[in-house]
Structure formats: structure tokens, C-alpha cells
Design a protein around this motif. Structure first.
Motif, short mmCIF file in Angstrom:
data_model
loop_
_atom_site.label_atom_id
_atom_site.label_comp_id
_atom_site.label_asym_id
_atom_site.label_seq_id
_atom_site.Cartn_x
_atom_site.Cartn_y
_atom_site.Cartn_z
N ASP A 195 34.08 10.46 15.62
CA ASP A 195 34.07 11.93 15.68
C ASP A 195 32.66 12.48 15.77
O ASP A 195 32.44 13.56 16.35
N ILE A 196 31.71 11.77 15.21
CA ILE A 196 30.31 12.21 15.31
C ILE A 196 29.88 12.24 16.77
O ILE A 196 29.23 13.20 17.23
N LEU A 197 30.23 11.20 17.52
CA LEU A 197 29.87 11.17 18.94
C LEU A 197 30.56 12.29 19.71
O LEU A 197 29.96 12.93 20.58
N LEU A 198 31.82 12.53 19.39
CA LEU A 198 32.57 13.60 20.08
C LEU A 198 31.93 14.96 19.82
O LEU A 198 31.85 15.81 20.71
N LYS A 199 31.49 15.17 18.59
CA LYS A 199 30.97 16.48 18.20
C LYS A 199 29.52 16.70 18.65
O LYS A 199 29.13 17.82 18.97
N GLU A 200 28.73 15.64 18.67
CA GLU A 200 27.30 15.82 18.85
C GLU A 200 26.77 15.41 20.22
O GLU A 200 25.56 15.45 20.46
N THR A 201 27.68 15.05 21.14
CA THR A 201 27.27 14.83 22.52
C THR A 201 27.69 16.03 23.36
O THR A 201 28.70 16.68 23.09
N PRO A 203 29.41 17.77 26.26
CA PRO A 203 30.51 17.42 27.17
C PRO A 203 30.11 17.40 28.64
O PRO A 203 30.73 16.70 29.44
N ALA A 204 29.08 18.14 28.99
CA ALA A 204 28.63 18.15 30.38
C ALA A 204 27.89 16.88 30.76
O ALA A 204 27.74 16.57 31.94
N PRO A 230 39.76 18.20 25.06
CA PRO A 230 40.19 18.22 26.47
C PRO A 230 39.08 17.82 27.44
O PRO A 230 37.90 18.12 27.21
N ARG A 231 39.49 17.10 28.49
CA ARG A 231 38.65 16.77 29.63
C ARG A 231 37.46 15.86 29.30
O ARG A 231 36.53 15.76 30.08
N ARG A 265 46.62 14.38 31.24
CA ARG A 265 46.03 15.39 32.14
C ARG A 265 45.12 16.33 31.36
O ARG A 265 44.04 16.68 31.81
N ARG A 266 45.57 16.71 30.17
CA ARG A 266 44.74 17.57 29.33
C ARG A 266 43.45 16.87 28.92
O ARG A 266 42.39 17.48 28.82
N GLY A 267 43.55 15.57 28.71
CA GLY A 267 42.36 14.80 28.35
C GLY A 267 41.42 14.56 29.50
O GLY A 267 40.31 14.07 29.30
#
Length: 298
Positions: A195-201, A203-204, A230-231, A265-267
Motif C-alpha cells: 500500500d505504501i507503493l500504491l500511495k506514494e508513487t 499514477p502518471a 483504478p487504472r 476494466r476498472r483496474g
């Protein structure tokens, strides 16, 4: 009206009727074929989605043993099974240009390559990006983090480095992805490391190649990532789990892929890459997994 005009009109009328009847017959045959196909699928599958054939791939780690013996021949067999794409993981003595030529000869497309985390920090990142471009890929993937980084502080440092490397990847027309293992889903000091990677990277700049087996190993539901983030998951490792927790051919284990893929698809999922870490027979595993995914409706 002379006889010639009358004859011409008769011919035109018969041609028109023939064309009309032919079109009607073709429509009837098409409708019949569609109905037969729907009947073949069964009521439960009507209206459901399927994985596009162009999105079913093989992560080549699965095939490492035959690749080491005959790289080109292994690719040919994967293409004959029906696979459209591959994720490159290990070159077995070939450079990127040589692998690209072998892929082109079979019609397969490389969508990504796994490269070591140290490539980011040892000055080899630019060359790694160029190699992925040579292969024809879209994504460059870090497959794991060093064990020494297995703390919240270590993952925050990884996120910082991923953002920097992801910016360079974007400039090269690529995107950086991270591939997970079970250790990434541990809770350490009250925080889930992944979750740390998901939150602190950003998305672009940074996405994720979600390994469904490892995401589920500790009891999680991989589909939650698709809805909660998502995405962010353009590629998947589709790996099944045997009842005893070992690896299994896709479709022969306990993971509910149909339920997961309803949120794909949402992901943002674009590639479904088959993987089996220890197949007894790599080609049999490849055939079994492809057969399941090509027929799956969700």
C-alpha cells in the motif's frame, strides 16, 4: 415498349430478386450461426465479456527451461498454441535485437521486460529502457525489491526511486511497473508494504503488474485493488493456486478468476500474462492455461 426493353427489365427483375433472396438467405444463416454460438456458450455466458485474444500472453519465466535449449522454437510453439504476446524475463544469451527478430518471425509481440531493481541505481536504466523499446514493449517492470528494503522506510525509498525512474521511462515512451510477491503484502510496523507503493508513487509515472497468486496468498482479494486503485494495473500475472497452496495451471486451481476479471476494466488491465513458477511440463501448462483463458467468460 419493344421486346428488347421487356427482356432487359425481366433480367433486371430476376437479378434483383436473386440478390434479395441471397441476402435474406445469408441473413438467415448468420442469425442461425449466432443463435448456435449463443446456444453453445449457454445461457449463463450470454452477454458476458471475454479476454481479447490479443491480450492473452505468456510470461516467459514459465518457459525458462525450454527457452534455454531452443529460444526460437519455444516462441514458435507458444504462437501455435494461440498466445499473442509475451513478457520477457531472462534472455538466455540473446540480446534485445535478436529476441525481437525471433518474436517478429513468429508474430508474437513483447509487451514488457523484467529488469533488476539495481538497474535503477547502478547507471543502467537508460540502456534498459532502450532495450525494452528494441523489444517493442510498452512497460519496463521491476520484479522485486531487495530484502534489505522490507520496511516501511525502505518501501518509501523505493517509491521515491520509482517516481524518478518512471519519469525517465515516460520520456522514453514507456511506463514503469512493479511486480509483487507475497512479501510485499505483509504488514510491517502497522503498514501494508504494498500500500505504501500504491500511495506514494505518481499514477502518471508508475503502474503495477499484479501477480494474482501472490496478491491472494495471504488471504487478500486481488479484485479489491482494481476498484480501490483504478487504472493502475495495465498487466496481470495470471497464476493459479492449487488447494495445497502450490502453483497450478490457470483454471485448475482455487482462484476465482471470473470474479476478479469483472473489475479488470476498472483496474485498467490490458494484458493477461500466464505464469506458472514450477511447471512439470511447460508446454502442457501453457496449453492448459491458454485453453482456459480463451474460453473464460465473466
Amino acid at each position: 415498349m419493344n421486346g428488347r426493353d421487356s427482356g432487359e427489365r425481366g433480367l433486371k427483375r430476376r437479378a434483383f430478386l436473386g440478390a434479395t433472396l441471397g441476402a435474406a438467405a445469408a441473413a438467415t444463416l448468420t442469425a442461425g450461426a449466432t443463435a448456435a454460438h449463443a446456444e453453445e456458450l449457454g445461457d449463463a455466458d450470454r452477454g458476458k465479456r471475454r479476454i481479447p485474444p490479443s491480450a492473452i500472453g505468456m510470461h516467459l519465466y514459465t518457459m525458462r527451461t525450454p527457452l534455454a535449449q531452443d529460444f526460437a522454437g519455444t516462441l514458435e510453439k507458444l504462437a501455435a498454441i494461440g498466445y499473442a504476446t509475451v513478457g520477457v524475463s531472462g534472455r538466455h544469451g540473446h540480446d534485445a535485437a535478436q529476441i525481437r527478430r525471433m518474436l517478429d518471425a513468429t508474430g508474437l509481440k513483447a509487451v514488457l521486460e523484467h529488469v533488476s531493481f539495481t538497474t535503477i541505481t547502478n547507471g543502467g536504466w537508460e540502456q534498459a529502457l532502450e532495450d525494452v523499446r528494441t523489444l517493442g514493449g510498452r512497460w519496463i517492470v521491476i520484479p522485486s525489491l531487495p530484502g534489505s528494503m522490507g520496511t516501511p522506510a525502505g518501501y518509501r525509498e523505493a517509491a521515491r526511486l520509482f517516481n524518478e525512474a518512471g519519469l525517465a521511462a515516460r520520456r522514453a515512451g514507456l511506463k514503469l511497473l512493479f511486480h509483487n510477491h507475497d512479501a510485499d503484502h505483509r504488514t510491517v510496523e502497522g503498514e501494508v508494504l504494498y500500500d505504501i507503493l500504491l500511495k506514494e508513487t505518481d499514477p502518471a509515472l508508475v503502474g503495477f503488474e499484479l501477480d494474482l497468486y501472490w496478491a491472494a496468498k495471504l488471504g487478500g482479494n486481488p479484485a479489491d485493488y482494481f476498484t480501490d486503485h483504478p487504472r493502475r494495473f495495465p498487466a496481470l500475472h495470471v497464476k493459479d493456486m492449487a488447494p495445497d497452496g502450490d502453483f497450478a495451471d490457470v483454471g485448475s486451481g482455487v482462484l476465482d478468476f471470473a470474479a476478479m476479471f469483472r473489475s479488470a476494466r476498472r483496474g485498467g488491465v490490458k494484458q493477461w500474462l500466464v505464469e506458472h513458477d514450477r511447471p512439470a511440463d511447460p508446454f502442457a501448462s501453457a496449453r492448459n492455461s491458454y485453453d482456459y483463458l480463451s474460453k473464460l467468460r465473466f
